[in-house]
Design a protein around this motif. Structure first.
Motif, PDB file in Angstrom:
ATOM      1  N   PRO A 120       0.821  -1.215   0.000  1.00  0.00           N
ATOM      2  CA  PRO A 120       0.000   0.000   0.000  1.00  0.00           C
ATOM      3  C   PRO A 120       0.852   1.260   0.000  1.00  0.00           C
ATOM      4  O   PRO A 120       1.965   1.278   0.540  1.00  0.00           O
ATOM      5  N   PRO A 148       2.508  -9.064   8.169  1.00  0.00           N
ATOM      6  CA  PRO A 148       1.687  -8.233   9.063  1.00  0.00           C
ATOM      7  C   PRO A 148       1.116  -6.970   8.407  1.00  0.00           C
ATOM      8  O   PRO A 148       0.391  -6.221   9.064  1.00  0.00           O
ATOM      9  N   VAL A 149       1.459  -6.694   7.140  1.00  0.00           N
ATOM     10  CA  VAL A 149       1.069  -5.430   6.506  1.00  0.00           C
ATOM     11  C   VAL A 149      -0.272  -5.611   5.793  1.00  0.00           C
ATOM     12  O   VAL A 149      -0.360  -6.366   4.811  1.00  0.00           O
ATOM     13  N   PRO A 150      -1.320  -4.911   6.229  1.00  0.00           N
ATOM     14  CA  PRO A 150      -2.634  -5.035   5.559  1.00  0.00           C
ATOM     15  C   PRO A 150      -2.549  -4.609   4.087  1.00  0.00           C
ATOM     16  O   PRO A 150      -1.974  -3.576   3.759  1.00  0.00           O
ATOM     17  N   GLY A 151      -3.080  -5.422   3.222  1.00  0.00           N
ATOM     18  CA  GLY A 151      -3.112  -5.094   1.807  1.00  0.00           C
ATOM     19  C   GLY A 151      -1.869  -5.445   1.031  1.00  0.00           C
ATOM     20  O   GLY A 151      -1.849  -5.312  -0.200  1.00  0.00           O
ATOM     21  N   THR A 181       8.128   0.145   5.033  1.00  0.00           N
ATOM     22  CA  THR A 181       8.118  -1.281   4.708  1.00  0.00           C
ATOM     23  C   THR A 181       8.753  -1.528   3.350  1.00  0.00           C
ATOM     24  O   THR A 181       9.528  -2.481   3.168  1.00  0.00           O
ATOM     25  N   ARG A 218       0.798  -7.735  -0.881  1.00  0.00           N
ATOM     26  CA  ARG A 218       0.762  -9.003  -1.610  1.00  0.00           C
ATOM     27  C   ARG A 218       2.144  -9.265  -2.186  1.00  0.00           C
ATOM     28  O   ARG A 218       2.894  -8.336  -2.497  1.00  0.00           O
TER      29      ARG A 218
END
Length: 312
Positions: free
Chosen positions: A118, A165-168, A124, A170
């Motif tokens: 994201p 652990p990172v939403p979204g 990240t 891939r």
């Protein structure tokens, strides 16, 4: 402490006292039982122009990093290379001395990584890039990284740790082959081969005069330790940055063989006098020095660099 827990001194353009000390101990101590008094370490680093304060700081830092363990207190503690650091040093000596000796076994396989993070995940994204570079991946396109070979286990673990652990987020790890591997849009375009060639040429030119002196037999023991350590310290960076691509992906007249020959000529010829100098400067503080100091030479057996000197 396991080898994975070691925090090794970072490679840098100039050699810090702790980096020099790690290089010397890795090359010349033959056992974890070798007890090195701190005054002997100060004498070793004085050969490289390092002050007593700098030497003590290097000892402290390598102890905190897990490469050394201190036994005894007071004015003259004794230091030992830890078992994990000793194994790590031996592995690296094999790697440094044999790197470039044989062309890589080539199957045409590449590990390919693609990921999406994201837009808010700049920290990240930086961590992923740094970790991929540390695993010797190179960026082929935005968020597409490649590495020669087929071992994908380490990169899978890194991506799970960083992106899980990172939403979204891939990611995909794939095994690929290039239809036009040697073409202008092939995998070699991901690497700065011109810069690497320049580094190899610069290495050979930097040490050309020393190589000539070595061949003429004019480098005495007083110079041998510093000269041999300097050439190893410069050479050891190449296995970290050279992807070791097959010949058909390299530019013509690739300069690595010349650089490797320069390294080996100097390293092999100066092994015995460098050991003698190390024994000379440490014996006043460490009477048993000659029983514990060795040197390494390139071996005909790629799996085993050859230590020369007393074995324990």
């Amino acid at each position: 402490m396991s080898a994975d827990d070691l925090r090794l001194p970072r490679s840098q353009a100039g050699s810090s006292p702790q980096h020099l000390l790690a290089t010397v101990l890795g090359e010349y101590l033959n056992s974890t039982e070798a007890g090195l008094p701190s005054p002997a370490v100060i004498a070793i680093l004085a050969e490289f122009g390092v002050s007593e304060a700098g030497a003590r700081s290097a000892l402290s830092r390598l102890t905190r990093r897990g490469l050394l363990a201190m036994r005894g207190r007071g004015r003259s503690p004794v230091y030992h290379v830890t078992a994990s650091a000793f194994a790590h040093h031996r592995w690296h000596m094999q790697r440094f001395l044999n790197f470039g000796a044989h062309p890589p076994r080539w199957t045409g396989d590449w590990v390919t990584v693609s990921y999406s993070i994201p837009s808010a995940g700049q920290a990240t994204r930086h961590a992923v890039r740094k970790s991929l570079a540390g695993l010797r991946f190179a960026g082929l396109y935005d968020s597409v990284w490649i590495r020669p070979g087929s071992d994908a286990g380490p990169v899978r673990a890194v991506l799970r740790e960083l992106l899980g652990p990172v939403p979204g987020a891939r990611w995909s790890v794939m095994h690929a082959r290039f239809d036009e591997e040697a073409g202008p849009h092939g995998p070699a375009a991901a690497y700065d081969l011109a810069g690497l060639a320049g580094a190899y040429t610069g290495f050979a030119e930097r040490f050309a005069a020393l190589r000539a002196e070595v061949r003429a037999g004019t480098v005495d023991a007083a110079r041998a330790l510093v000269a041999r350590t300097s050439v190893m310290d410069a050479w050891r960076r190449f296995p970290e940055v050279d992807p070791d691509l097959p010949a058909h992906l390299l530019p013509p007249s690739w300069p690595r063989p010349r650089a490797r020959a320069t390294f080996l000529d100097i390293h092999a010829a100066l092994g015995s006098p460098a050991r003698a100098r190390l024994i000379e400067v440490t014996t006043p503080y460490w009477p048993a020095a000659a029983d514990w100091i060795i040197f390494f030479a390139a071996s005909t057996d790629p799996a085993n660099p050859a230590p020369v000197g007393p074995q324990h």
